[in-house]
Design a protein around this motif. Structure first.
Motif, mmCIF file in Angstrom:
data_model
loop_
_atom_site.group_PDB
_atom_site.id
_atom_site.type_symbol
_atom_site.label_atom_id
_atom_site.label_comp_id
_atom_site.label_asym_id
_atom_site.label_seq_id
_atom_site.Cartn_x
_atom_site.Cartn_y
_atom_site.Cartn_z
ATOM 1 N N LYS A 152 9.609 -8.879 -3.199
ATOM 2 C CA LYS A 152 7.999 -8.812 -2.889
ATOM 3 C C LYS A 152 7.277 -9.731 -3.893
ATOM 4 O O LYS A 152 6.413 -10.338 -3.234
ATOM 5 N N ILE A 153 7.740 -9.718 -5.249
ATOM 6 C CA ILE A 153 7.012 -10.887 -6.069
ATOM 7 C C ILE A 153 7.086 -12.283 -5.709
ATOM 8 O O ILE A 153 6.305 -13.011 -5.507
ATOM 9 N N ALA B 92 -1.832 -4.422 -5.127
ATOM 10 C CA ALA B 92 -1.202 -4.469 -6.298
ATOM 11 C C ALA B 92 -1.483 -3.387 -7.297
ATOM 12 O O ALA B 92 -0.718 -2.500 -7.506
ATOM 13 N N THR B 93 -2.444 -3.910 -7.930
ATOM 14 C CA THR B 93 -2.887 -2.926 -8.901
ATOM 15 C C THR B 93 -4.537 -2.955 -8.869
ATOM 16 O O THR B 93 -5.108 -3.933 -8.386
ATOM 17 N N SER C 246 12.509 -5.134 -1.343
ATOM 18 C CA SER C 246 12.875 -4.850 -2.850
ATOM 19 C C SER C 246 11.637 -5.384 -3.597
ATOM 20 O O SER C 246 10.896 -5.993 -3.305
ATOM 21 N N LYS C 247 11.342 -4.747 -4.914
ATOM 22 C CA LYS C 247 9.984 -5.326 -5.688
ATOM 23 C C LYS C 247 10.122 -6.560 -6.100
ATOM 24 O O LYS C 247 9.217 -7.206 -6.036
ATOM 25 N N ILE C 248 11.413 -7.003 -6.432
ATOM 26 C CA ILE C 248 11.516 -8.469 -7.074
ATOM 27 C C ILE C 248 11.319 -9.446 -5.928
ATOM 28 O O ILE C 248 10.707 -10.401 -5.878
#
Length: 391
Positions: free
Chosen positions: A67-68, A125-126, A63-65
């Motif tokens: 992963k962070i 990421a970005t 999940s995104k959370i």
């Protein structure tokens, strides 16, 4: 004199060019440096190294959370590893490892590697975070000239911080392994055998190769295509093979510790990738004197096969100095058997060029082996040592 302590930081232990290069670097440099390998995680490992390594036990999360959170955990683990080991240089491979390496930077010199042309546009990421990562590193090591030039422009990297380090190949070892007997599958030498090696993922363009082969088989019904590799597109690839009624002509060999013995028995190697960095299997096939056909993807194939400008692009079948190039394939990721593209037809044209001309195959066989000598262990070791000693 005390040896410099070098850490190679990698993501995992899967079959792949990145891991292969790190293991080779470990072997080549262990006498002159204190070399250590650290991996973010070792779950589901393909490789089983015969030397000690450190597992930070930080596998990927879905999940995104998570992963962070995992990113912070990984960076903290890398930071602690550096405090414990006190390395002089940490060189990372893989976008996740690159970020954690730079984010945990202390007194050590930090080197990051760009291994694929995709990484210039498909960010970890970005774009901002990737740019920060590359700019904060002491050196950015690219696997090809095209990637290096692209990275310098896209991420505003100073030329003095940018280096090109081609992958290394042990041609003699590959030749020895190529002589091993094949027991896993019955390969008939009286057939026309084509081979390709790579992970079964979209990037490798096997959907294009299989569709191209479906065209070739109409003219060469005795031809066989062998694909070495495994990956998450295996189910789609098998269905495509079945839908094209090619189950008797295409063999999926799975992951192999020794792909060279299969290259040895082949008449032609084909690279169909949508993108690459510096394609290991292409050079490895050339090391056994296999003539090669490669699509003109970014990056690597043109630098290996042609002496023309690295920015030239094939518009039709192009006979280069060391191999033949076909126009790049599309990034459609389409596994529909009824959807045949112009790029598939071009690739088929290139394959048929070789299959129709045994003299051409023999000529490019000699040229392949000659070219492979330019990417030796010795040249790799010399360049990497130069980079380390001039930080």
């Amino acid at each position: 004199m005390k040896k410099k302590k070098i850490v190679f930081l990698i993501t995992g232990l899967y079959y792949g060019g990145m891991e292969r290069v790190v293991f080779i670097a470990h072997k080549l440099l262990e006498n002159q440096y204190d070399v250590n390998i650290v991996t973010l995680y070792a779950d589901n490992a393909d490789y089983k190294p015969d030397f000690d390594y450190i597992d930070l036990k930080c596998p990927p999360k879905p999940s995104k959370i998570s992963k962070i959170i995992n990113l912070a955990k990984r960076t903290k683990s890398v930071s602690q590893m550096k405090k414990d080991m006190q390395p002089d240089i940490v060189m990372s491979f893989g976008t996740a490892a690159n970020f954690s390496n730079v984010a945990s930077k202390g007194k050590e010199k930090v080197l990051v590697g760009i291994r694929s042309y995709d990484w210039l546009y498909n960010y970890f990421a970005t774009r901002f975070i990737d740019k920060w990562t590359y700019q904060k590193a002491d050196k950015v090591i690219s696997v090809s000239k095209v990637i290096a030039q692209g990275a310098e422009k896209i991420f505003s990297i100073e030329k003095s911080k940018s280096e090109v380090l081609y992958n290394p190949y042990d041609v003699e070892y590959i030749g020895e392994k190529a002589k091993e007997e094949i027991n896993e599958v019955d390969i008939q030498n009286n057939k026309i055998n084509i081979i390709s090696v790579g992970r079964l993922v979209n990037q490798k363009g096997f959907n294009h190769l299989i569709k191209a082969f479906s065209i070739v088989i109409n003219e060469f019904p005795e031809a066989k295509l062998y694909i070495v590799g495994k990956g998450n597109k295996e189910k789609d690839i098998k269905k495509l093979i079945s839908d094209l009624d090619l189950t008797d002509n295409i063999v999926l060999l799975g992951g192999q510790d020794n792909p060279y013995k299969y290259m040895e028995m082949a008449d032609l190697y084909v690279l169909s990738s949508i993108s690459e960095g510096f394609p290991n299997a292409l050079v490895e096939s050339m090391s056994v004197g296999l003539p090669v056909l490669a699509v003109d993807c970014k990056s690597g194939p043109r630098e290996i096969l042609s002496l023309d400008s690295i920015h030239k692009e094939a518009k039709d079948i192009e006979e280069c100095e060391y191999g033949v190039m076909a126009p790049k394939v599309s990034g459609s990721f389409n596994y529909n058997a009824n959807y045949i593209e112009d790029c598939d037809r071009s690739l088929a044209k290139g394959i048929k060029l070789f299959l129709n001309d045994s003299k051409l195959r023999r000529e490019y066989s000699k040229k392949s082996f000659c070219r492979a000598q330019e990417f030796t262990y010795e040249k790799f070791e010399k360049k990497l040592t130069y980079i380390f000693e001039n930080l």
